[in-house]
Design an enzyme around this catalytic site. Structure first.
Site: not given
Ligand SMILES: Cc1cc2nc3c(=O)[nH]c(=O)nc-3n(C[C@H](O)[C@H](O)[C@H](O)COP(=O)(O)OP(=O)(O)OC[C@H]3O[C@@H](n4cnc5c(N)ncnc54)[C@H](O)[C@@H]3O)c2cc1C
Length: 430
Positions: A15, A36, A44, A46, A49-50, A270, A366
């Site tokens: 992500g 995974k 990320s 998905l 909003g921004g 929220r 949040r």
């Molecule tokens: C629909 C939606 C809309 C959103 N809109 C906003 C917004 O507008 N603004 C904002 O600030 N935030 C928003 N968020 C929240 C934000 O997108 C997430 O909190 C943020 O992108 C998280 O990033 P990350 O890198 O931590 O996780 P992620 O992007 O979810 O990535 C997680 C990664 O971990 C991997 N993974 C999981 N388990 C394992 C494992 N056991 N082994 C190896 N890999 C694994 C997955 O495959 C993935 O690649 C939104 C979330 C959603 C769902």
């Protein structure tokens, strides 16, 4: 040695947090990112909003206060300060990676507003900001020869010895078990939506890193703080719940009860709005409330929210002419593996970043669009910390973990889900 390889930094998760950390590490480090599913299949991508930004110095106090107020003043204040002050640096990096944000008629950045923000301070790219940011980070990571991305490769456990993390046990895309030795290991596995029946998250995001941390007695934090998003498109399907971004309400969309009459303030934080909607649904005995996007000026609606318009259309709703049914669903996890301001967990050489980590920045709830920002700010801080550590892993004399006990991965994954759900439940009553 069969089923073993050594890397410098092992990152679980592709992500925005995992990728941004990877590209901020020195180029002479060999980095292995495992994910995974496909690299693009993460929350990320998905985000609609921004991303919040410190627009000008004059906005610091109100940005800080809005974040704290939304978080019920349970936030770690230093984390909030670091996040806000780190936003300009993140923006400059994103622009260097080719990320584009919407601009106004004068060519300046256009800022939007979401619930619980007292000012417009959110940068956006139509309603696909997460895709714009993360696809550019992914392209950058793919262009660097020191970064390898292994898709459909799951972290099953970390390799721990003498209170030090030495890497991880993974299952590869071919179903083989592999031990990856690493000087530093990073948990960037995202949220926990896959544990819930209705969630906006990808279903493979099941809090694996949390379960692994709990198994190794690594402290977690704010574990019962789960955010429910007030507005997702109501559907009888079992698919991921489709988010109707808060910025839609920020731009003027209204919420109505059964009789199509307003019943609440659409810009409440929220958690409070979710409560209002749930109560309204209970009172009316309905499965959803109505959201009216046609209150937004047509041009703004078309330019800012093409993805939402299209998705609703595919599901049979013309947002220009009719209200859409919306319902709350699990959306975000404020808690996580406990980290310090540089992403370090309690276990030596183990880091955590993004939604899977928690340094208290969000408190109990949040503030909208703080998540991408927080993920990026603290991922960069973790990268800088890791860069300072030049100690090499020496596996001579170490006993390698037995991979046989990981063979039944289905049972292990179910066990992990159970551990996390139990921990959340246990803490809900504290
Ligand atoms: C629909 C939606 C809309 C959103 N809109 C906003 C917004 O507008 N603004 C904002 O600030 N935030 C928003 N968020 C929240 C934000 O997108 C997430 O909190 C943020 O992108 C998280 O990033 P990350 O890198 O931590 O996780 P992620 O992007 O979810 O990535 C997680 C990664 O971990 C991997 N993974 C999981 N388990 C394992 C494992 N056991 N082994 C190896 N890999 C694994 C997955 O495959 C993935 O690649 C939104 C979330 C959603 C769902």
């Amino acid at each position: 040695m069969k089923n073993f390889f050594k890397t410098d930094v092992l990152i679980a998760g592709s992500g925005c947090a995992g990728l941004y950390l990877a590209i901020n590490l020195p180029r002479n480090k060999k980095i292995t990112v495992i994910t995974k599913a496909k690299a693009e299949e993460c929350d990320s991508f998905l985000a609609q909003g921004g991303i919040c930004m410190l627009k000008d110095e004059g906005d610091f106090d109100s940005f800080f206060e809005d974040t704290l107020k939304a978080g019920h003043y349970e936030n770690d204040r230093k984390s909030v300060e670091l996040m806000i002050k780190g936003s300009r640096d993140v923006l400059s990096d994103l622009l260097n990676c080719g990320v584009e944000f919407n601009k106004d008629q004068n060519g300046n950045f256009a800022f939007t507003k979401e619930g619980a923000h007292s000012k417009s301070r959110i940068l956006f790219h139509k309603d696909i900001t997460g895709k714009e940011i993360t696809s550019k980070l992914l392209s950058k990571a793919r262009s660097l020869s020191n970064i390898e991305i292994l898709e459909s490769t799951t972290l099953l456990d970390i390799w721990e010895e003498n209170n030090r993390c030495l890497g991880g046990v993974v299952k590869t895309s071919k179903g083989e078990l592999l031990l990856i030795g690493a000087n530093q290991t990073v948990l960037a596995t995202g949220g926990i939506g896959g544990l819930y029946k209705h969630s906006t998250n990808y279903s493979h995001l099941t809090g694996d890193a949390l379960a692994i941390a709990l198994k190794h007695n690594i402290p977690v934090r704010d574990i019962s703080y789960v955010q429910i998003h007030p507005t997702t498109l109501y559907s009888e399907d079992k698919d991921r719940s489709f988010l109707i971004s808060e910025s839609v309400r920020g731009e003027g969309a209204r919420l109505y009860g059964k009789n199509k009459k307003p019943f609440t303030n659409e810009l409440l934080p929220r958690d409070l709005l979710t409560k209002e909607i749930t109560e309204q649904m209970k009172k009316e005995g309905s499965n959803f409330v109505w959201e009216d996007l046609s209150c937004i000026p047509k041009k703004e609606l078309e330019n800012h929210f093409p993805n939402i318009i299209e998705h609703c259309y595919q599901k049979g709703y013309d947002v220009f002419k009719e209200c859409i049914p919306v319902v709350p669903a699990q959306h975000y996890f404020m808690g996580g593996v406990k980290i310090d301001y540089d992403g370090q967990t309690s276990l030596n050489k183990l880091y955590a970043v993004g939604e899977t980590a928690c340094n208290g920045v969000h408190g109990k709830n949040r503030l909208a669009s703080n998540s991408l920002l927080e993920s990026l700010v603290f991922a960069k801080r973790a990268a800088l910390k890791i860069a300072e550590d030049t100690e090499e892993l020496d596996i001579a004399g170490l006993s390698l973990p037995c991979l046989k006990k990981y063979e039944d991965t289905k049972a292990l994954e179910n066990h992990y889900k159970q551990i996390v759900l139990e921990k959340i439940k246990e803490n809900e009553n504290v």
